[in-house]
Write an enzyme that holds these catalytic residues in place. Structure first.
Site, mmCIF file in Angstrom:
data_model
loop_
_atom_site.group_PDB
_atom_site.id
_atom_site.type_symbol
_atom_site.label_atom_id
_atom_site.label_comp_id
_atom_site.label_asym_id
_atom_site.label_seq_id
_atom_site.Cartn_x
_atom_site.Cartn_y
_atom_site.Cartn_z
ATOM 1 C CE1 TYR A 138 -3.791 2.339 0.440
ATOM 2 C CE2 TYR A 138 -2.682 3.141 2.412
ATOM 3 C CZ TYR A 138 -3.688 3.268 1.463
ATOM 4 O OH TYR A 138 -4.576 4.306 1.530
ATOM 5 C CG ASP A 166 -3.027 12.812 5.090
ATOM 6 O OD1 ASP A 166 -3.014 13.213 3.911
ATOM 7 O OD2 ASP A 166 -3.684 11.827 5.476
ATOM 8 C CG ASP A 183 -4.556 7.853 0.012
ATOM 9 O OD1 ASP A 183 -5.508 8.329 -0.642
ATOM 10 O OD2 ASP A 183 -4.266 8.240 1.162
ATOM 11 C CG ASP A 190 -4.971 12.307 -1.049
ATOM 12 O OD1 ASP A 190 -5.047 11.393 -0.208
ATOM 13 O OD2 ASP A 190 -4.026 13.106 -1.077
ATOM 14 C CG HIS A 213 -8.142 4.379 -1.790
ATOM 15 N ND1 HIS A 213 -8.154 5.617 -1.185
ATOM 16 C CD2 HIS A 213 -7.159 3.683 -1.167
ATOM 17 C CE1 HIS A 213 -7.218 5.662 -0.243
ATOM 18 N NE2 HIS A 213 -6.591 4.500 -0.229
ATOM 19 C CD GLU A 221 -9.795 11.004 0.589
ATOM 20 O OE1 GLU A 221 -9.830 11.945 1.386
ATOM 21 O OE2 GLU A 221 -8.930 10.109 0.606
ATOM 22 C CB CYS A 263 -5.594 12.576 8.608
ATOM 23 S SG CYS A 263 -5.438 10.947 9.368
ATOM 24 N NE ARG A 282 -10.602 7.855 2.901
ATOM 25 C CZ ARG A 282 -9.519 8.317 3.527
ATOM 26 N NH1 ARG A 282 -8.336 7.782 3.270
ATOM 27 N NH2 ARG A 282 -9.614 9.295 4.409
ATOM 28 C CD GLU A 298 -10.140 5.907 7.044
ATOM 29 O OE1 GLU A 298 -10.261 4.762 7.553
ATOM 30 O OE2 GLU A 298 -9.046 6.395 6.728
ATOM 31 C CG ASN A 324 -6.989 2.639 7.551
ATOM 32 O OD1 ASN A 324 -5.905 2.139 7.832
ATOM 33 N ND2 ASN A 324 -7.171 3.948 7.495
#
Length: 300
Positions: A48, A62, A89, A91, A116, A118, A126, A161, A191, A213
């Site tokens: 990942y 983040d 990721d 974002d 992914h 989101e 975050c 996500r 998430e 996660n």
């Protein structure tokens, strides 16, 4: 030696095959290419690439400060190092639906097996912090459709996500993952689920793989792989774990150096030069170099 012996297309096809098998796949987060090679060496099923880790590695929080170029560059470095599938990721996709489409194609070119996108507002935060906001459902669906339409390799895994659980509750999260699957998502990442009961509810609601996660110091209870598999989860990520362990060890080493004037007491805890050379395949490079040198000598 040098790059992975497995093509990106083969990694994507293998990820699809293993997800279809129903097994739980473990994807620890790599903080650099060398750690990705270690993840493979220890028998994990995937690697990942965490946005939080990349941000931290750059000395940034983040909060959406990293760029597509930075994410794609690090993803390519990691993907070339390992035969395992790499999940990234992405974002919010770094902008509007057209930006999402470009993000997918750039990351596909980087050699990843999946990514992914989101539903947080852009720039994001975050997923385990306060103050998150999510876009409306229609916007989230447009992001997923743009991602799916943009891929050229049909085996590239497009995961959706959602961060809505921490804002509107479990029922809203279950409803949203259903809608994102209807929009074309191959898998979903709910998430900040609280526990296995909530993960089970999501797994029952959709017929695509669900990711959990297991990040430390977050909102989710840390579950074992057996508990996750029993809940129906198919991918588990440990996004920041290796970075946290490595940085914790580095901080303790610096404290020892400051207090004692030497790192000699910590030498038994260090990775040996021999082990490092094994991971780097020094022997393979040496054999190649000797072959080229010998061949060149004979040709003369």
């Amino acid at each position: 030696m040098l790059h992975s012996a497995t093509t990106p297309a083969a990694k994507r096809a293998e990820l699809r095959r293993r997800l279809a098998s129903g097994e739980l796949l473990r994807f620890p987060g790599a903080f650099n290419p060398l750690s990705a090679r270690l993840i493979q060496d220890k028998g994990m099923e995937g690697v990942y690439v965490s946005g939080a880790v990349l941000s931290a590695d750059l000395g940034l929080p983040d909060i959406g400060l990293t760029t597509l170029t930075e994410v794609a560059g690090r993803s390519a470095q990691i993907a070339r190092t390992t035969d395992l599938p790499v999940l990234v990721d992405a974002d919010t996709g770094f902008g509007e639906p057209m930006n999402v489409a470009r993000t997918v194609q750039v990351l596909e070119d980087a050699g990843v097996a999946g990514l992914h996108v989101e539903d947080q507002v852009n720039p994001k935060r975050c997923g385990h912090l306060e103050g998150k906001q999510v876009v409306d459902l229609e916007t989230a669906e447009r992001r997923v459709r743009a991602a799916v339409d943009a891929r050229r390799d049909p085996d590239l895994l497009i995961m959706a996500r959602t961060d809505v659980r921490a804002i509107e509750g479990l029922d809203a999260a279950v409803d949203r993952v259903r809608r994102l699957v209807d929009a074309g998502a191959d898998a979903v990442f709910p998430e900040a689920m609280a526990d296995e009961r909530e993960l089970e509810a999501v797994c029952r609601a959709v017929d695509v793989p669900v990711l959990a996660n297991m990040t430390e110091f977050g909102r989710s209870r840390l579950l074992t792989t057996r508990q996750l598999a029993d809940a129906g989860v198919r991918i588990v990520i440990y996004p920041v774990s290796l970075l946290r362990i490595a940085m914790g060890a580095a901080e303790r080493a610096l404290d020892t150096l400051a207090a004692e004037g030497t790192l000699e007491p910590l030498v038994p805890q260090m990775q040996t030069r021999t082990r490092l050379y094994e991971l780097l395949d020094y022997a393979g490079y040496s054999r190649f170099d000797e072959t080229v040198f010998t061949s060149t000598g004979h040709a003369g």
